[in-house]
Design a protein around this motif. Structure first.
Motif, PDB file in Angstrom:
ATOM      1  N   GLY A 128      -0.614  14.065 -93.510  1.00 28.87           N
ATOM      2  CA  GLY A 128      -0.769  12.737 -92.961  1.00 28.87           C
ATOM      3  C   GLY A 128       0.507  11.934 -92.943  1.00 28.87           C
ATOM      4  O   GLY A 128       1.598  12.415 -93.235  1.00 28.87           O
ATOM      5  N   THR A 129       0.342  10.659 -92.553  1.00 29.76           N
ATOM      6  CA  THR A 129       1.401   9.659 -92.498  1.00 29.76           C
ATOM      7  C   THR A 129       0.829   8.384 -93.105  1.00 29.76           C
ATOM      8  O   THR A 129      -0.350   8.346 -93.487  1.00 29.76           O
ATOM      9  CB  THR A 129       1.843   9.407 -91.045  1.00 29.76           C
ATOM     10  OG1 THR A 129       0.779   8.759 -90.343  1.00 29.76           O
ATOM     11  CG2 THR A 129       2.199  10.712 -90.340  1.00 29.76           C
ATOM     12  N   PRO A 130       1.614   7.307 -93.199  1.00 25.45           N
ATOM     13  CA  PRO A 130       1.048   6.052 -93.715  1.00 25.45           C
ATOM     14  C   PRO A 130      -0.108   5.509 -92.878  1.00 25.45           C
ATOM     15  O   PRO A 130      -0.871   4.674 -93.359  1.00 25.45           O
ATOM     16  CB  PRO A 130       2.247   5.094 -93.687  1.00 25.45           C
ATOM     17  CG  PRO A 130       3.435   5.976 -93.842  1.00 25.45           C
ATOM     18  CD  PRO A 130       3.093   7.216 -93.086  1.00 25.45           C
ATOM     19  N   THR A 131      -0.266   5.959 -91.629  1.00 29.60           N
ATOM     20  CA  THR A 131      -1.336   5.444 -90.760  1.00 29.60           C
ATOM     21  C   THR A 131      -2.395   6.486 -90.419  1.00 29.60           C
ATOM     22  O   THR A 131      -3.324   6.191 -89.659  1.00 29.60           O
ATOM     23  CB  THR A 131      -0.736   4.905 -89.449  1.00 29.60           C
ATOM     24  OG1 THR A 131      -0.051   5.972 -88.766  1.00 29.60           O
ATOM     25  CG2 THR A 131       0.237   3.775 -89.727  1.00 29.60           C
ATOM     26  N   MET A 159      -4.493  10.470 -91.721  1.00 26.74           N
ATOM     27  CA  MET A 159      -4.728  11.489 -92.738  1.00 26.74           C
ATOM     28  C   MET A 159      -5.649  12.556 -92.161  1.00 26.74           C
ATOM     29  O   MET A 159      -6.598  12.245 -91.439  1.00 26.74           O
ATOM     30  CB  MET A 159      -5.352  10.882 -93.996  1.00 26.74           C
ATOM     31  CG  MET A 159      -5.590  11.889 -95.111  1.00 26.74           C
ATOM     32  SD  MET A 159      -4.065  12.705 -95.675  1.00 26.74           S
ATOM     33  CE  MET A 159      -3.195  11.301 -96.384  1.00 26.74           C
ATOM     34  N   ALA A 160      -5.331  13.813 -92.480  1.00 24.06           N
ATOM     35  CA  ALA A 160      -6.141  14.931 -91.982  1.00 24.06           C
ATOM     36  C   ALA A 160      -6.438  15.892 -93.119  1.00 24.06           C
ATOM     37  O   ALA A 160      -5.587  16.140 -93.987  1.00 24.06           O
ATOM     38  CB  ALA A 160      -5.409  15.659 -90.855  1.00 24.06           C
ATOM     39  N   GLY A 214     -13.077  24.008 -90.980  1.00 27.96           N
ATOM     40  CA  GLY A 214     -12.443  23.374 -89.830  1.00 27.96           C
ATOM     41  C   GLY A 214     -11.509  22.267 -90.219  1.00 27.96           C
ATOM     42  O   GLY A 214     -10.754  22.363 -91.187  1.00 27.96           O
ATOM     43  N   ARG A 215     -11.606  21.158 -89.499  1.00 29.47           N
ATOM     44  CA  ARG A 215     -10.656  20.046 -89.649  1.00 29.47           C
ATOM     45  C   ARG A 215     -11.390  18.715 -89.530  1.00 29.47           C
ATOM     46  O   ARG A 215     -12.268  18.554 -88.682  1.00 29.47           O
ATOM     47  CB  ARG A 215      -9.579  20.124 -88.561  1.00 29.47           C
ATOM     48  CG  ARG A 215      -8.519  19.048 -88.608  1.00 29.47           C
ATOM     49  CD  ARG A 215      -7.475  19.285 -87.511  1.00 29.47           C
ATOM     50  NE  ARG A 215      -6.367  18.358 -87.609  1.00 29.47           N
ATOM     51  CZ  ARG A 215      -6.307  17.179 -86.996  1.00 29.47           C
ATOM     52  NH1 ARG A 215      -7.311  16.801 -86.218  1.00 29.47           N
ATOM     53  NH2 ARG A 215      -5.259  16.397 -87.135  1.00 29.47           N
ATOM     54  N   LEU A 216     -10.991  17.768 -90.388  1.00 26.27           N
ATOM     55  CA  LEU A 216     -11.548  16.425 -90.378  1.00 26.27           C
ATOM     56  C   LEU A 216     -10.377  15.464 -90.535  1.00 26.27           C
ATOM     57  O   LEU A 216      -9.593  15.589 -91.475  1.00 26.27           O
ATOM     58  CB  LEU A 216     -12.552  16.243 -91.515  1.00 26.27           C
ATOM     59  CG  LEU A 216     -13.310  14.925 -91.601  1.00 26.27           C
ATOM     60  CD1 LEU A 216     -14.185  14.739 -90.384  1.00 26.27           C
ATOM     61  CD2 LEU A 216     -14.159  14.885 -92.870  1.00 26.27           C
ATOM     62  N   ALA A 217     -10.236  14.499 -89.608  1.00 28.15           N
ATOM     63  CA  ALA A 217      -9.045  13.655 -89.619  1.00 28.15           C
ATOM     64  C   ALA A 217      -9.360  12.248 -89.162  1.00 28.15           C
ATOM     65  O   ALA A 217     -10.295  12.009 -88.395  1.00 28.15           O
ATOM     66  CB  ALA A 217      -7.961  14.259 -88.720  1.00 28.15           C
ATOM     67  N   VAL A 218      -8.543  11.307 -89.655  1.00 30.23           N
ATOM     68  CA  VAL A 218      -8.506   9.940 -89.141  1.00 30.23           C
ATOM     69  C   VAL A 218      -7.116   9.761 -88.548  1.00 30.23           C
ATOM     70  O   VAL A 218      -6.129   9.687 -89.269  1.00 30.23           O
ATOM     71  CB  VAL A 218      -8.773   8.903 -90.249  1.00 30.23           C
ATOM     72  CG1 VAL A 218      -8.686   7.494 -89.686  1.00 30.23           C
ATOM     73  CG2 VAL A 218     -10.135   9.128 -90.879  1.00 30.23           C
ATOM     74  N   ASP A 219      -7.036   9.707 -87.235  1.00 30.37           N
ATOM     75  CA  ASP A 219      -5.742   9.634 -86.568  1.00 30.37           C
ATOM     76  C   ASP A 219      -5.081   8.270 -86.689  1.00 30.37           C
ATOM     77  O   ASP A 219      -3.861   8.155 -86.599  1.00 30.37           O
ATOM     78  CB  ASP A 219      -5.887   9.991 -85.078  1.00 30.37           C
ATOM     79  CG  ASP A 219      -6.007  11.493 -84.873  1.00 30.37           C
ATOM     80  OD1 ASP A 219      -5.844  12.236 -85.861  1.00 30.37           O
ATOM     81  OD2 ASP A 219      -6.259  11.923 -83.736  1.00 30.37           O
ATOM     82  N   ASP A 220      -5.896   7.231 -86.861  1.00 27.48           N
ATOM     83  CA  ASP A 220      -5.355   5.878 -86.971  1.00 27.48           C
ATOM     84  C   ASP A 220      -6.285   5.082 -87.875  1.00 27.48           C
ATOM     85  O   ASP A 220      -7.432   4.836 -87.525  1.00 27.48           O
ATOM     86  CB  ASP A 220      -5.249   5.228 -85.583  1.00 27.48           C
ATOM     87  CG  ASP A 220      -4.494   3.910 -85.615  1.00 27.48           C
ATOM     88  OD1 ASP A 220      -4.666   3.151 -86.576  1.00 27.48           O
ATOM     89  OD2 ASP A 220      -3.715   3.646 -84.668  1.00 27.48           O
ATOM     90  N   PHE A 221      -5.765   4.691 -89.064  1.00 27.93           N
ATOM     91  CA  PHE A 221      -6.608   3.958 -90.002  1.00 27.93           C
ATOM     92  C   PHE A 221      -7.070   2.633 -89.422  1.00 27.93           C
ATOM     93  O   PHE A 221      -8.222   2.230 -89.618  1.00 27.93           O
ATOM     94  CB  PHE A 221      -5.844   3.708 -91.311  1.00 27.93           C
ATOM     95  CG  PHE A 221      -5.585   4.957 -92.099  1.00 27.93           C
ATOM     96  CD1 PHE A 221      -6.534   5.959 -92.179  1.00 27.93           C
ATOM     97  CD2 PHE A 221      -4.387   5.137 -92.765  1.00 27.93           C
ATOM     98  CE1 PHE A 221      -6.308   7.112 -92.903  1.00 27.93           C
ATOM     99  CE2 PHE A 221      -4.138   6.278 -93.501  1.00 27.93           C
ATOM    100  CZ  PHE A 221      -5.102   7.273 -93.568  1.00 27.93           C
TER     101      PHE A 221
END
Length: 738
Positions: A348-351, A353-354, A369-376
């Protein structure tokens, strides 16, 4: 030589006594409290702060330069009457001689009763921003321009060597820090701060302990914390370590709905500014029932930090955990979310997380698989999961008491109608049309949450159970943004057939709008109904195409507003508990004015095909072209299906060839008078009854009798006219046919 040494020793001793005497004289004859005004002025001129000394100043000179301040406060020159910090006592002492070598060697440093007040005003200006600034000077005259001096080359200066820090111990007691933002009304505080540190040396391990109470007003929160560990500072290398760190405490407040969360985390922390990395290894985390292990690493601290690591959460009861932190889930099936565990890589980054390479176990189901929040900030959720089996019904909210009551009332109505149907006899009255609502008024969708949803989901299941239907090799793809959700596909195998659906949901308005297209191909209709807990009135393989739309946020609202079209075909089926042969023979016997000598065997009616088209308007489906292919029969019908109460009202016409058995019942024989005549049936009642709700249409049957009598009269007339002039014969026949 011995005498010289003795003399030198006496001289040194004398010098030491003189220095001690001077120090004694300075510390006892010189009182710094007499120079408070001068000290305040020096603070204004050099540090640009307003220093208030309400208490005494205590000091010592040699070999320690000791200082004690009591009842002191500090303000900026901009607002000198509004201190941003005050303390009860500050005590420290510094060795004098190491100061000459730019080394700071302190004994114990103690701070008592420190209060730090940070305030941001309504214009967004913070009081700490004025620290070190000169007081504003109001002038009315424009100063005369100063002649520019010729520029001179600056002399290169040697960079100052870093000051060496050496403190025996540091203690802070009963400190308080308060932050107030007048723009937002938010307040944060840290109270009862207790800090103790051992010997502070560059590169050495420094034992550290900190306790504090943290609080906020929006939302109201209260957190008790304790931090322990060993701090290692290597300033020359720009390297900082917190070894054997352990943070524990308790939290309570409005977000937790009065519940208390007990938490603990520990591990090894490292920040290396030279390499621009930070690490947290041997990470251990607990929060009530939750237990987790992992590690984190952050690269590119000087740019956009990049986060990587791993996380493992031991099996725990998620439902109980959420309840313990004040976020209980709606009632679900017993045991749902009671066994949850997770293993994944983090990225992830500060904004964002995956969870990459995710392995999630949920109540016996396994997902990868994959679970992510591309933009908090936008809560942009991205899901790519593949599961073995999953029963979605276990995670749906349970029915409310009102919905249960409505369902029970309708079931009672259906049972009463079924008890009186007696389709085998065919002589009971026609069942009444149902009146009880079949659908719940409970809210279906969290509209506020869906309006903010930004989701892109791609799911696959070996078997997905949805509405009690086991869909094999299910695939689900859906997206949603700005209140508009789209089901790209939901497909799979169902009871040896196939199922596919797609649609849209618009929740931007207070009344959501749903559009859904479905296709069911060669699926066992009786197994669908059995899965819903209903006794099927029909068997066979159904193919159904529909294009429907509705409005509302409950089952009842959606059904009441349901519009669209549908077409259906059921092949190689059976009308269960509905012996149409007996119904027809009874009708034919009435037309023949005879009585059946026996009861036809069997209670079901097989058919080759049952098909029709539906046009739905406000929850009522009109079916103008019902057709059923039964050996020896031609069946046509038209009527309505009221989905609001799951009732039907049909008129069915059956053209029969009669009893085809080797020894037919004489009363059921189809004579020449009844050829190509439709025997009418009326079907009315709950949809679950199917053909059991059908009865001979007595009114329609009388019309059939009239037609049959007309045929018989025509036959007799034909015999008479054989002996009449052909022209007169045709004229008379035409008269009777009118």
């Amino acid at each position: 030589m011995k005498a010289f040494g003795k003399i030198l020793g006496l001289v040194l001793l004398g010098l030491l006594l003189i220095i001690v005497a001077l120090g004694f004289a300075l510390t006892h004859l010189f009182d710094p409290n007499d120079y408070k005004d001068e000290i305040r002025q020096i603070a204004r001129d050099k540090a640009h702060i307003e220093l208030t000394l309400n208490g005494d100043i205590g000091w010592s000179l040699f070999p320690w330069l000791g200082l004690e301040l009591h009842e002191a406060s500090v303000a900026t020159l901009t607002t000198p009457t509004q201190p941003f910090a005050d303390l009860q006592m500050l005590g420290l002492s510094v060795r004098v001689l190491p100061l000459l070598r730019r080394e700071v060697q302190m004994s114990d440093v103690r701070v008592e009763g420190l209060n730090l007040r940070l305030n941001r005003d309504k214009q967004g200006h913070g009081n700490w921003e004025d620290i070190g600034k000169n007081a504003p000077v109001a002038t009315t005259d424009t100063p005369a321009p100063v002649p520019a001096e010729p520029a001179t080359e600056p002399k290169a200066e040697k960079p100052p060597q870093p000051i060496r820090l050496d403190i025996d111990s540091l203690t802070i007691n009963n400190a308080r820090i308060e932050y107030n933002d007048e723009q937002t009304g938010k307040q944060f505080s840290a109270e009862s701060i207790q800090l103790s540190a051992g010997a502070i040396h560059d590169g050495a391990s420094i034992p550290l302990k900190l306790t504090a109470f943290f609080g906020s007003n929006q939302p109201v929160m209260r957190v008790k914390t304790e931090l322990n560990g060993n701090l290692r500072i290597q300033r020359a290398l720009k390297r900082y370590q917190f070894e054997d760190m352990k943070l524990s405490g308790e939290a309570t407040g409005e977000p937790l709905q009065g519940k208390t969360v007990t938490f603990s985390t520990q591990g090894q922390l490292l920040v290396d500014l030279a390499a621009n990395i930070a690490e947290w290894t041997n990470l251990k985390l607990s929060a009530n029932q939750l237990r987790a292990l992992g590690e984190l690493k952050v690269n590119d601290l000087d740019k956009t930090p990049q986060i990587s690591g791993a996380l493992s959460i031991a099996q725990f009861d998620l439902a109980k955990f959420l309840d313990s932190i004040g976020s209980p889930l709606p009632p679900m099936a017993e045991g749902s979310l009671s066994k949850v565990e997770l293993v994944s890589r983090l990225k992830g980054t500060p904004t964002s997380m995956a969870l990459e390479d995710l392995n999630l176990k949920l109540d016996g189901s396994t997902f990868t698989g994959r679970l992510a929040v591309d933009d908090f900030a936008k809560q942009s959720l991205r899901v790519q999961l593949k599961g073995d089996t999953f029963n979605a019904d276990n995670y749906l909210p349970a029915k409310s008491e009102s919905a249960k009551g409505a369902t029970a009332a309708r079931q009672a109505e259906v049972q009463n109608s079924e008890a009186g149907a007696m389709a085998a006899g065919g002589t009971t009255p026609l069942p009444d049309a149902p009146t009880k609502g079949a659908w719940s008024t409970d809210k279906l969708l969290p509209l506020t949450r869906l309006r903010t949803l930004d989701v892109d989901a791609d799911l696959a299941f070996g078997q997905l159970t949805l509405s009690k239907l086991p869909i094999q090799n299910a695939a689900l793809k859906a997206t949603g943004i700005d209140g508009q959700l789209k089901l790209d596909t939901l497909s799979g195998g169902l009871y040896n057939g196939t199922f596919q659906a797609n649609g849209t949901l618009d929740v931007r308005q207070d009344i959501p709008v749903l559009a859904l297209q479905t296709r069911i191909k060669q699926v066992s209709v009786e197994r669908i109904l059995q899965a819903q807990g209903q006794t099927p009135p029909v068997k066979g393989q159904i193919t159904l195409d529909s294009n429907l739309s509705g409005r509302g946020n409950s089952q009842k609202a959606l059904i009441d507003s349901l519009n669209g079209t549908a077409s259906f075909v059921i092949n190689n089926g059976v009308l269960l508990n509905a012996n149409l042969e007996q119904q027809l023979c009874t009708g034919i016997a009435l037309l023949n004015r005879k009585t059946l000598s026996s009861t036809p065997q069997g209670k079901d009616t097989p058919f080759q095909e049952l098909r029709g088209n539906l046009t739905l308007r406000n929850g009522v489906a009109n079916n103008p072209d019902l057709k059923v292919r039964i050996p020896g029969l031609t069946v046509n019908g038209n009527g309505d299906v009221d989905l609001r109460v799951l009732g039907m009202d049909y008129r069915v016409g059956i053209i029969v060839e009669g009893d085809k058995r080797d020894t037919p019942d004489p009363a059921c024989e189809v004579g020449a008078n009844f050829q190509n005549i439709e025997v009418p049936l009326r079907c009315r009642g709950p949809l679950e009854l199917g053909a059991k709700a059908c009865r001979l249409d007595k009114d329609g049957l009388s019309q059939v009798a009239i037609k049959a009598a007309g045929n018989k009269l025509s036959e007799k007339l034909e015999e008479k006219l054989d002996k009449v002039n052909p022209q007169l014969k045709d004229a008379l026949k035409g008269l009777f046919k009118r």
